[in-house]
Scaffold this motif. Sequence first.
Motif, PDB file in Angstrom:
ATOM      1  N   VAL A  58       0.831  -1.206   0.000  1.00  0.00           N
ATOM      2  CA  VAL A  58       0.000   0.000   0.000  1.00  0.00           C
ATOM      3  C   VAL A  58       0.871   1.265   0.000  1.00  0.00           C
ATOM      4  N   LEU A  62      -0.015   4.296  -2.274  1.00  0.00           N
ATOM      5  CA  LEU A  62      -0.173   5.637  -1.721  1.00  0.00           C
ATOM      6  C   LEU A  62       0.840   6.607  -2.332  1.00  0.00           C
ATOM      7  N   GLY A  65      -0.692   7.495  -5.523  1.00  0.00           N
ATOM      8  CA  GLY A  65      -1.845   8.367  -5.302  1.00  0.00           C
ATOM      9  C   GLY A  65      -1.434   9.764  -4.865  1.00  0.00           C
ATOM     10  N   ALA A  66      -0.433   9.831  -3.997  1.00  0.00           N
ATOM     11  CA  ALA A  66       0.032  11.130  -3.512  1.00  0.00           C
ATOM     12  C   ALA A  66       0.685  11.918  -4.641  1.00  0.00           C
ATOM     13  N   PHE A  68      -0.159  11.690  -7.737  1.00  0.00           N
ATOM     14  CA  PHE A  68      -1.298  12.147  -8.541  1.00  0.00           C
ATOM     15  C   PHE A  68      -1.939  13.389  -7.902  1.00  0.00           C
ATOM     16  N   ALA A  69      -2.182  13.303  -6.592  1.00  0.00           N
ATOM     17  CA  ALA A  69      -2.888  14.386  -5.919  1.00  0.00           C
ATOM     18  C   ALA A  69      -2.046  15.653  -5.825  1.00  0.00           C
ATOM     19  N   MET A 301      -5.031  18.100   1.482  1.00  0.00           N
ATOM     20  CA  MET A 301      -4.280  16.848   1.598  1.00  0.00           C
ATOM     21  C   MET A 301      -3.376  16.851   2.832  1.00  0.00           C
ATOM     22  N   TYR A 315      -1.168   1.585  13.831  1.00  0.00           N
ATOM     23  CA  TYR A 315      -1.632   0.202  13.711  1.00  0.00           C
ATOM     24  C   TYR A 315      -0.688  -0.676  12.899  1.00  0.00           C
ATOM     25  N   GLN A 316       0.126  -0.044  12.052  1.00  0.00           N
ATOM     26  CA  GLN A 316       1.121  -0.862  11.349  1.00  0.00           C
ATOM     27  C   GLN A 316       2.210  -1.344  12.304  1.00  0.00           C
TER      28      GLN A 316
ATOM     29  N   PHE B  91      -9.150  15.130  -8.817  1.00  0.00           N
ATOM     30  CA  PHE B  91      -9.341  13.682  -8.842  1.00  0.00           C
ATOM     31  C   PHE B  91      -8.285  12.932  -8.020  1.00  0.00           C
ATOM     32  N   GLY B  92      -7.076  13.476  -7.982  1.00  0.00           N
ATOM     33  CA  GLY B  92      -5.996  12.775  -7.277  1.00  0.00           C
ATOM     34  C   GLY B  92      -6.226  12.689  -5.784  1.00  0.00           C
ATOM     35  N   ALA B  93      -6.801  13.769  -5.215  1.00  0.00           N
ATOM     36  CA  ALA B  93      -6.944  13.817  -3.755  1.00  0.00           C
ATOM     37  C   ALA B  93      -7.772  12.651  -3.195  1.00  0.00           C
ATOM     38  N   LEU B  95      -8.293   9.820  -4.426  1.00  0.00           N
ATOM     39  CA  LEU B  95      -7.561   8.574  -4.670  1.00  0.00           C
ATOM     40  C   LEU B  95      -6.468   8.373  -3.620  1.00  0.00           C
ATOM     41  N   ALA B  96      -5.758   9.454  -3.334  1.00  0.00           N
ATOM     42  CA  ALA B  96      -4.694   9.365  -2.327  1.00  0.00           C
ATOM     43  C   ALA B  96      -5.303   9.123  -0.943  1.00  0.00           C
ATOM     44  N   ILE B  97      -6.412   9.808  -0.664  1.00  0.00           N
ATOM     45  CA  ILE B  97      -7.061   9.637   0.645  1.00  0.00           C
ATOM     46  C   ILE B  97      -7.588   8.209   0.780  1.00  0.00           C
ATOM     47  N   GLY B  99      -6.163   5.577  -0.433  1.00  0.00           N
ATOM     48  CA  GLY B  99      -5.002   4.769  -0.059  1.00  0.00           C
ATOM     49  C   GLY B  99      -4.696   4.887   1.421  1.00  0.00           C
ATOM     50  N   LEU B 100      -4.705   6.127   1.893  1.00  0.00           N
ATOM     51  CA  LEU B 100      -4.311   6.393   3.280  1.00  0.00           C
ATOM     52  C   LEU B 100      -5.337   5.876   4.287  1.00  0.00           C
ATOM     53  N   THR B 101      -6.612   6.109   4.007  1.00  0.00           N
ATOM     54  CA  THR B 101      -7.629   5.794   5.020  1.00  0.00           C
ATOM     55  C   THR B 101      -8.260   4.411   4.834  1.00  0.00           C
ATOM     56  N   PHE B 103      -7.034   1.591   2.141  1.00  0.00           N
ATOM     57  CA  PHE B 103      -6.184   0.461   1.747  1.00  0.00           C
ATOM     58  C   PHE B 103      -5.294  -0.012   2.885  1.00  0.00           C
ATOM     59  N   PHE B 104      -4.736   0.948   3.643  1.00  0.00           N
ATOM     60  CA  PHE B 104      -3.892   0.550   4.769  1.00  0.00           C
ATOM     61  C   PHE B 104      -4.703  -0.236   5.790  1.00  0.00           C
TER      62      PHE B 104
END
Lengths: 336, 454
Positions: A58, A62, A65-66, A68-69, A301, A315-316, B91-93, B95-97, B99-101, B103-104
């Motif tokens: 992940v 991430l 994704g980061a 991208f964002a 963000m 938690y990791q 759109f990226g935000a 997607l990143a969120i 992952g963070l909130t 997928f982990f």
Amino acid sequence: MDLQVLWFVLVAVLYTGFFVLEGFDFGVGILLPFIGRKDEEKRAAINTIGPVWDANEVWLVLAGGATFAAFPQWYATLFSGFYLPLLLILVALILRGVSFEFRGKVEDPRWHATWDTTAFIGSLLPPLLFGVAFANMLRGVPIDGNMNYTGGFFNLLNVYALFGGLTFLALSALLGALFLNLKTAGSVQETAAKIAARLSVPSFVLLTVFVVWTLITTRSTPAILAIVFGSISVLALLAGFIAVKAQRGGFAFGLTVLAIAMNVASIFASLFPNVMVSSTDLAFSLTIRNASSSVNTLTVMSIVVAIFLPVVLAYQVWNYWVFRKRITAKVEDLHY
Amino acid sequence: MDALGLARSQFAITTVYHFFFVPLTLGLSLITAIMETIYVCKGDETYKRMAKFWGKLFLINFAVGVVTGLVQEFQFGMNWSEYSRFVGDIFGAPLAIEGLTAFFLEATFIGLWVFGWEKLSKRVHALAIWMVALGTTISALWILVANSFMHFPVGYELVDGRPILSNFAELIFNPHVFTQFPHTVFSGYVTGAFFVIGISVFHLLKKKNVDFYAKSFKVGTLVALVSIGGVILVGHAQAQLMVKQQPMKMAAAEALWDSEDPASLSLLTISDEKTGTTSVDIRIPHALSLLSYNTLTGEVRGINDLQREYEATYGPGNYVPSVFMNYWSFRIMIGAGFLMAFLVLVAFFIWWKKKFKLESKWWYLLTAAITLPYMANTTGWLLTELGRQPWVVYGLLKTSDAVSPNVPAAFVMTSLAVFTVLYGLLMVVDVTLMVKFARAGVEDDQPAIQAKAG
């Protein structure tokens, strides 16, 4: 520190997390053919990363994704430009991910061998190709005035980039061996210790040459931070090498983690303030300024990360704590 | 086919394929969590074995869902770089969120759940699977926040022709999210429920481990009962929103060429899309107005009128999506949905009458019904995404302007071939393993084995 710098650092941190954490589980996959002949031995190795590999991956998702964002232009240029290597990485990660789950589902040596092979290839290719990709971002690739990559596939296969790929690969394999040395017992542990000892010299040579090469190729005067991080990286691996010799497995693992993290940090420090260098015209390079999102997006963000990243880390860490014991080859303990 | 056509095919294949696995992940994680919670509360070992058995099937599915999800994270950049540049600020935000909130959460707690049976307390272990279920649901929320922007862009302002985030709250509280999210999540729960019901019926007919499968059947039926109602009610609200937000999609889904007031609902329409004429057209008068506005009258605009209107607003071009695909996707989705609602009532009837000693071979139809949610899920997404065409972001960016300009068709052809073959092989392995373990069923219900499992 302004928001664009902050997000450059955050992206660097995410990739660092990925190369360290997924680094050792890639390493375990790479060593699978060498860790033992018996099925229990391979199973024990796979089960060491069982509870964690998915979450480690992940970090990559991430990081993507980061990027991208926070830097959509970087995301767009990088992934459309490095299309075929990325395709290979995705195929590798797909095969690797299902290998672990599917392998133990049928009791048949050929079935096991098939998924061991896919786990091996799937673990080998990503560090190699990511090394190639990062080296290329630094070295510079043909990018036009519209931020589009204009080179072909073979542009990416230069000596420096391939050397970078080999360095990442060797470090992952070494870290994987050191991880297995800490997490297993008996024959698997002995083999892992031997492999670690054998890998430490070539890894050290590769890393040292790569760090120096990075510092001298990318700029006329290397960034101070890049020199600092690069030096720490090399010294850490040297100390790690001594720790391996002294059979201090914990220290050796920790120092190799530091070496990998500092190597990635050194790459990002060399890159800064660029994110992708254009070899067509330096003015076409993507930087943290022209590739970034708006202040509004970066602010949102940042708030989200400030709230959730500590929770995620907590938690990791707890997860690693729960599974801190060594894996024995007792079948009840194994899921995969 | 050109690079655009290839890229679209690839996106369609990889995304539809990914969504074969997502709904079952949503549903089966919840159902497994419910089972384990009953075990923790009541101490009945059968529920623990249920959590383990259904959890094993969950994991096979989950693995493929996770790895195919990786492609989703990167292919916007790979094949749709112009899209990524255009909407990246917004759109990226999410997607990143995600992952963070999400997928982990999923990935960490699935590890704890799978490997933690002996290492965690009962309660914490049950909490782990709840965290997985929560993670999958949060994941759905963020990806649908992102997707909703493509259907109904809000919370932005145009700066140099590009949408820039102006209001994050508006982006999250997009009315489109409020129907799409529950509809999708409920569909996932229905998928999981039908999976559990279908496999339980299969074993009930074999008359082995009746207690185990009767209990599984009840949990499945309970979840199905609540969720199918949710799917249909929300779906109705969603269609009403569609009439307002994307009238062209509704017009195409109803093959309604000319505006009508009161508007009729199509029972069977066969039309020639080139000329915009219909050869067969059987319709229920007033019904579309009733469904759209909850009253017997009200104008629903037709394809021809909307096309004229869009040409006036956006300039010359073809703004009509594939009527054939929209019309039939809509009907298959709704048909499968109502068939499922009927079958849920049948399942509830079995429960109510306590007739778990099934005899008739006809009950195998409930096993076959596992395919129904998959049909509805897939056609639902086809309608959603194809009905938006030619736009990728409604009213802002056309799909044809979104593709990566520098990725040659040969590259896309390569990746398309690679993904098709790889995904095909994975499907074979996944289904084979699923069938193998579903058929084999749980270990026999004997005290010795039970003691060992406990």
